[in-house]
Design an enzyme around this catalytic site. Structure first.
Site, short mmCIF file in Angstrom:
data_model
loop_
_atom_site.label_atom_id
_atom_site.label_comp_id
_atom_site.label_asym_id
_atom_site.label_seq_id
_atom_site.Cartn_x
_atom_site.Cartn_y
_atom_site.Cartn_z
N SER A 1 0.85 -1.19 0.00
CA SER A 1 0.00 0.00 0.00
C SER A 1 0.88 1.24 0.00
CB SER A 1 -0.87 0.02 1.25
OG SER A 1 -1.45 1.30 1.41
N TYR B 1 -3.42 -0.90 9.87
CA TYR B 1 -3.30 -1.18 8.44
C TYR B 1 -1.88 -0.87 7.96
CZ TYR B 1 -4.37 -0.98 3.44
OH TYR B 1 -4.38 -1.18 2.08
#
Ligand code: ZN
Length: 657
Positions: free
Chosen positions: A541, A554
């Site tokens: 990400s 996350y």
């Protein structure tokens, strides 16, 4: 063999001769004991009108590319009957001339090419001609006493010795029927090849075929057995992957290795004499283009590098040298069938379709060999005849023109988190590039989501090691190995700052995004080490390089899998497994991005949702399909020299740059 003729259904095909031809062709095609994968053809003679309205006698004969099982009227190109018969009177006719002349005799030049046995159909003096390569009769003709047996069972048939199909077979039959009026026979039997039946009536031609096959089956029942030993053995999946790797290297490209471990396949593979009886040749020479002349025989526990495959290649080269008349180019020397002692029968091919055809032929072949052995022996045609057919241009043409292979043709991939978004798009991209892809997801809907060609959805809970192992083993059992894994599954919860992070968010995010990825790699790495240009892709990400507030779990999980991938790249380089990370951002067409999450994130930056979606240097929203295409490309040869890389796909981000 039972007749499938049904008066009621037949009545719906009674508009004209061609309709009736379609009906009984489908009846023949629906039994794979009669006709397999293009190995049989039918025709009907009728009169029609040409473009100018003149009446004309034509032969409607099965066209190439059509399967009798599903054939329709356009599957029967019409060729001029009289001129086609004249071709059989020629002294010689080269293959290119035959192909050209048959095409020139077609009423519609855009129709499919007529069967290579068209001339033979034309000269047989009956309206409906049925031709099959039926197992039962061909098995008997591969017996050392085949001629005597066939003479005994078929006193009312004309039995002809084997001759290469095409023009010379038409000539042989043409001469034979000049001396023996075919109307006195129920059919013509061609040794090592097949059977022709014929009649003015479609039903009679079909019923005669069934009758002749039934007689052969009854002979087999009375003198031998059609029931054969079965076995049930465990197989070592790593050995299967080793065999697949050796065959892929021999063919020069990735191959699927689809194992048939049914009790009858394992029973045959467990026979002490299997190496002897399985390597005498095919049931009918036509099969050689699919299966090669003989299978590779592989030990239960093959030694390092599977030397049986190298031996097969050496033997194939020797067979080519011994039979090459001088001007032929060798085809690839890799086996298409492996008889894996006690393991079963393996079909090697570049696609599931090719493997399924090979597996069907292998199943029929082992039945024919064992049945033949039970009635006095199995004796195939000499290798010279098989070679002639294998290298016959018109036979190779049946396989279709070889187009440029797709980048992942013959490769096997697993994608996690495949029910939607990037995961689903990646399954589609890899399948479009030629791989067979299994998409895993905890959501059972994944099964219905992935129904496209080359894709299968499988339910798997990635937080449960047993579930992961079962899924990976299922994939290897089905396709023979593993080349590409895409670690994509992940959850995302935003808006919780560290001080208010719930334990549940933290634990779940790390369990699914990080720990499950490690467990998944542990399960797949042993197979990837035996893969072809093997590749691990980790979906990271933008948050890894440029974190934002409110998504600590996350960001930590994505940093964790990035580090995991870097270590994996170091550990696996020596085994040729590449490991790369792709860092997407601004991909909003995924399940992670609920409308609520999108609104929250946009508000944090003081932007509208639309502005937020294209908040990057290039000013563009990134779609799941963009990420999927990148992942498929990184797994391909384009990136063959890249490992340990981190590739952003985020529209350009100044904090990352
Ligand atoms: Zn044939």
């Amino acid at each position: 063999m039972k007749s499938l003729w049904d008066d009621k259904v037949a009545a719906t095909f009674s508009d004209d001769d061609l309709a009736m031809r379609v009906y009984t062709s489908r009846l023949l095609g629906s039994s794979d004991d009669l006709v397999m994968h293009g190995g049989g053809n039918t025709s009907v003679k009728a009169s029609t009108r040409d473009f100018f309205g003149n009446e004309l006698d034509v032969l409607y004969v099965k066209g190439s590319g059509w399967d009798l099982k599903t054939i329709e009227k356009p599957g029967f190109p019409a060729i001029k009957l009289k001129e086609t018969c004249m071709l059989a009177e020629l002294e010689t006719l080269s293959d290119p001339d035959m192909t050209r002349q048959l095409r020139a005799l077609m009423l519609d030049p855009t129709a499919p090419s007529p069967s290579v046995e068209a001339i033979l159909h034309a000269i047989l003096p009956a309206k409906f001609i049925d031709h099959t390569h039926t197992d039962a009769i061909v098995t008997l003709s591969n017996n050392p006493k085949g001629e005597d047996i066939l003479a005994e069972i078929f006193p009312d048939c004309l039995v002809l010795p084997y001759i290469m199909p095409g023009f010379i077979l038409s000539r042989q039959v043409n001469e034979a029927i000049k001396q023996n009026d075919p109307s006195q026979y129920k059919g013509i039997i061609l040794m090592h090849h097949g059977v022709f039946t014929y009649s003015e009536d479609a039903k009679v031609a079909y019923e005669n075929m069934i009758e002749l096959v039934t007689r052969a089956e009854e002979y087999i029942g009375a003198h031998g057995t059609a029931e054969h030993p079965t076995a049930q053995c465990e197989v070592d999946l790593l050995d299967l992957a080793r065999i697949r790797k050796a065959v892929s290297e021999a063919r020069g490209c990735a191959q699927l290795a689809m194992l048939d471990q049914t009790p009858d396949a394992q029973g045959f593979a467990s026979l002490p004499k299997v190496a002897d009886i399985a390597t005498r040749g095919p049931i009918t020479p036509d099969h050689v283009i699919r299966t090669k002349r003989i299978p590779a025989i592989i030990d239960t526990k093959p030694a390092e590098g599977v030397p049986e495959i190298a031996q097969f290649v050496a033997d194939y080269k020797a067979y080519f040298e011994a039979n090459n008349p001088g001007d032929l180019q060798i085809l690839d020397p890799a086996p298409r069938v492996g008889i894996w002692r006690s393991g079963g029968s393996i079909a090697f091919g570049s696609s599931e379709k090719e493997c399924n055809i090979i597996a069907d032929i292998a199943r029929h072949t082992r039945w024919a060999i064992q049945t033949g052995e039970s009635i006095g022996g199995w004796e195939a045609l000499p290798e010279k005849d098989i070679f002639e057919l294998e290298y016959w241009v018109l036979e190779q043409a049946k396989l279709g023109k070889s187009s440029t292979p797709k980048p992942h043709q013959g490769k096997i991939a697993i994608v996690t988190g495949a029910n939607s978004g990037i995961g689903k798009a990646t399954c589609e991209a890899l399948a479009a590039d030629g791989a067979v892809v299994v998409g895993l997801d905890v959501n059972p809907e994944v099964v219905a989501q992935l129904t496209g060609s080359g894709m299968t959805g499988m339910v798997c809970d990635l937080t449960d090691s047993a579930s992961i192992n079962a899924a990976v083993e299922q994939v290897v059992t089905r396709y023979g190995g593993l080349d590409i894994v895409v670690c994509n599954a992940g959850i995302f919860k935003s808006g919780e700052r560290i001080e208010d992070h719930t334990e549940q968010t933290w634990d779940q995010t790390l369990a699914i995004n990080l720990t499950a990825t490690q467990r998944f790699l542990t399960a797949t790495i042993p197979y990837l080490k035996l893969g072809i240009n093997a590749s691990i892709l980790v979906v990271g990400s933008r948050n890894f390089a440029a974190p934002g507030p409110g998504a600590a779990a996350y960001s930590v999980s994505k940093a964790g899998i990035t580090q995991l991938a870097r270590v994996a790249a170091l550990e696996l380089a020596a085994d040729g497994v590449r490991v790369n990370v792709v860092h997407p951002d601004a991909v909003f067409d995924t399940a992670l991005w609920t409308q609520e999450a999108l609104a929250q994130s946009a508000a944090r930056y003081g932007l509208t949702i639309e502005e937020y979606k294209s908040k990057n240097l290039l000013g563009r929203e990134i779609r799941s399909t963009d990420v999927a295409r990148l992942l498929s490309t990184v797994a391909s040869d384009v990136f063959v020299a890249t490992s340990g890389a981190q590739i952003p796909i985020d529209g350009g981000n100044d904090r990352v740059i």
